[in-house]
Design a protein around this motif. Sequence first.
Motif, short mmCIF file in Angstrom:
data_model
loop_
_atom_site.label_atom_id
_atom_site.label_comp_id
_atom_site.label_asym_id
_atom_site.label_seq_id
_atom_site.Cartn_x
_atom_site.Cartn_y
_atom_site.Cartn_z
N ASP A 198 0.85 -1.21 0.00
CA ASP A 198 0.00 0.00 0.00
C ASP A 198 0.87 1.25 0.00
N GLN A 199 1.94 1.21 0.84
CA GLN A 199 2.84 2.36 0.93
C GLN A 199 3.53 2.62 -0.41
N ILE A 200 3.96 1.52 -1.05
CA ILE A 200 4.70 1.63 -2.32
C ILE A 200 3.79 2.12 -3.44
N LYS A 201 2.58 1.56 -3.51
CA LYS A 201 1.65 1.97 -4.58
C LYS A 201 1.28 3.43 -4.41
N ASP A 202 1.09 3.86 -3.13
CA ASP A 202 0.78 5.29 -2.89
C ASP A 202 1.91 6.17 -3.41
N ALA A 203 3.14 5.73 -3.13
CA ALA A 203 4.29 6.57 -3.47
C ALA A 203 4.62 6.51 -4.95
N TRP A 204 4.54 5.32 -5.56
CA TRP A 204 5.06 5.20 -6.92
C TRP A 204 4.06 4.74 -7.97
N GLY A 205 2.87 4.39 -7.59
CA GLY A 205 1.76 4.05 -8.50
C GLY A 205 2.18 3.18 -9.67
N GLU A 206 2.03 3.77 -10.86
CA GLU A 206 2.29 3.04 -12.11
C GLU A 206 3.72 2.54 -12.23
N LEU A 207 4.65 3.19 -11.51
CA LEU A 207 6.07 2.81 -11.63
C LEU A 207 6.34 1.42 -11.05
N VAL A 208 5.41 0.89 -10.24
CA VAL A 208 5.61 -0.45 -9.67
C VAL A 208 5.27 -1.49 -10.72
N LEU A 209 6.26 -2.31 -11.07
CA LEU A 209 6.04 -3.33 -12.11
C LEU A 209 5.00 -4.34 -11.65
N ASP A 210 4.27 -4.90 -12.63
CA ASP A 210 3.29 -5.94 -12.32
C ASP A 210 3.98 -7.21 -11.85
N THR A 211 5.11 -7.55 -12.48
CA THR A 211 5.83 -8.77 -12.14
C THR A 211 6.43 -8.65 -10.75
N GLN A 212 6.17 -9.62 -9.90
CA GLN A 212 6.84 -9.71 -8.60
C GLN A 212 7.73 -10.95 -8.61
N ILE A 213 8.92 -10.82 -8.03
CA ILE A 213 9.82 -11.97 -7.95
C ILE A 213 9.63 -12.61 -6.57
#
Lengths: 260, 260
Positions: free
Chosen positions: B204-219
């Motif tokens: 939640d914190q990351i999506k708030d801060a960087w939105g679209e910049l967060v890649l869909d792929t998670q490792i």
Amino acid sequence: KAKVISIATVKGGVGKTTTSVNLACGLARFEEAKVLLVDLDSQGHCSTSLRDSLPTIGGQASLSQVLLSEEPQELLDVCVTSGVRRLDITPNDPDLGEAEGRISQKIGKEFLLRDALKFTRTHYDYIILDCPPNKGNLTLNALLASDSVLIPTDLSPLSVQGADELLGTVMTVNERLNHNVDILGVVLTRVDARNSTMNQTMLDQIKDAWGELVLDTQIGINTQLAKAQLAGKPIFDFAEKSRGAQHYRALTEEVVRRLD
Amino acid sequence: KAKVISIATVKGGVGKTTTSVNLACGLARFEEAKVLLVDLDSQGHCSTSLRDSLPTIGGQASLSQVLLSEEPQELLDVCVTSGVRRLDITPNDPDLGEAEGRISQKIGKEFLLRDALKFTRTHYDYIILDCPPNKGNLTLNALLASDSVLIPTDLSPLSVQGADELLGTVMTVNERLNHNVDILGVVLTRVDARNSTMNQTMLDQIKDAWGELVLDTQIGINTQLAKAQLAGKPIFDFAEKSRGAQHYRALTEEVVRRLD
Ligand SMILES: Nc1ncnc2c1ncn2[C@@H]1O[C@H](COP(=O)(O)OP(=O)(O)OP(=O)(O)O)[C@@H](O)[C@H]1O
Ligand SMILES: Nc1ncnc2c1ncn2[C@@H]1O[C@H](COP(=O)(O)OP(=O)(O)OP(=O)(O)O)[C@@H](O)[C@H]1O
Ligand SMILES: [Mg+2]
Ligand SMILES: [Mg+2]
């Protein structure tokens, strides 16, 4: 006079800060010792990890100012109380990154921290030095100011290589600079019991290489440790009954035993 | 002309090298692209990770020699074939640690790698730059030589803080040095599905801060990735059907999509 311990390895992300913070808090809480935690990493994660109880005001000077100052200055000018009983800390210093380069120009660049601790050492029982993930000037300063070094590593090939590299740096420091930092030992961190075959392979390699230097205490992977960092509290305050708290308490006791 | 991508963050141990190696191998294998992997970390873990198929002879020069050389020199003099089809690599260079300090003295200290890639760039489709865990001169050189930067982070508070710090450095580089490195995105690494509450809080914190910049792929966390490093092989050769291989293949595809 304080026992000074560096928590160092070249490898990133193996638990140097998590170990520095929780060992310092463990010594203050269970050994009732007076402890100073020095954050030599410009990321300032010691402060982040204890944020919940830190005062808002800093010391009279920053760590990088003391290290680079022309006049002799004591680290005592930098320390603040942490809110954890008997534990002082050096606040986050974002200038440490730049100080890394400027330290190179100083005469006796490796001895700046040792000299800044001359008087400060008499105020504490233990001083814990959290190092950045490299063997640059700040890590060298930590080794030269220390009586012993504790090397965290997780059970992965890249991390074990990093621990080995730091041991090499310690040998060079001791020979070339006529110092005598003692290897307190290697502590296994983030141990994930699910990876039993990999763990065994790495453990055999480590025991072959370092034998008695490998501490009995292993720090298991425990999400409470990261949650405590999110809350800005030591593990003993955040989740006293967690495996993370038990393991770091056991580590505190083993470190005290090994130093005696 | 190659697309140059830095894999960078200030935080240690979040998977910069694991991502650099497996993304480079993924591009060579699945996109049939010609790829160069540059190891800017003196730990030399790119070479460790591909050790099984590396030739024993090095290039005509080391990376630090090229960066510090008075005469203009091309990185092509440093590269060797990796044994993985279509993938070249710069061999491990233990002098990179010392080079970090000596680079400070050079005029235009941030542009040395960019200049050494002028001609080399025409030989490859992609160049991947694995960075050390700091924002020193080598990371700055990577950013100034790059078209875009991929920032790995795990879902822990300290790592997210490190990713944020790197984003700040990118802004400063772009403004002060009139460069335009693009943020390719933030990729979540070592994701452990067991830590669902912590993961959600950080996500939640990351999506708030960087939105679209967060890649869909998670490792996801996958011990096969560390085992592949022990064997000195890319994940696609070591355990083709593992989750690690699937996730890094998906990452390769998403990186290609985002660059178009
Ligand atoms: N035993 C553990 N169980 C679970 N998570 C852990 C454990 N030890 C450390 N961590 C987590 O792993 C990450 C790395 O730990 P930490 O930041 O202490 O390592 P470090 O060596 O200080 O890293 P750096 O090289 O960046 O300074 C952190 O996000 C931390 O929360
Ligand atoms: N998805 C994953 N699953 C399991 N283990 C992983 C994963 N990604 C990385 N690792 C392991 O975590 C450790 C850290 O990864 P890596 O060395 O790639 O990080 P780094 O950011 O390059 O570290 P450094 O800051 O030291 O350069 C390694 O031991 C690696 O094997
Ligand atoms: Mg740290
Ligand atoms: Mg790395």
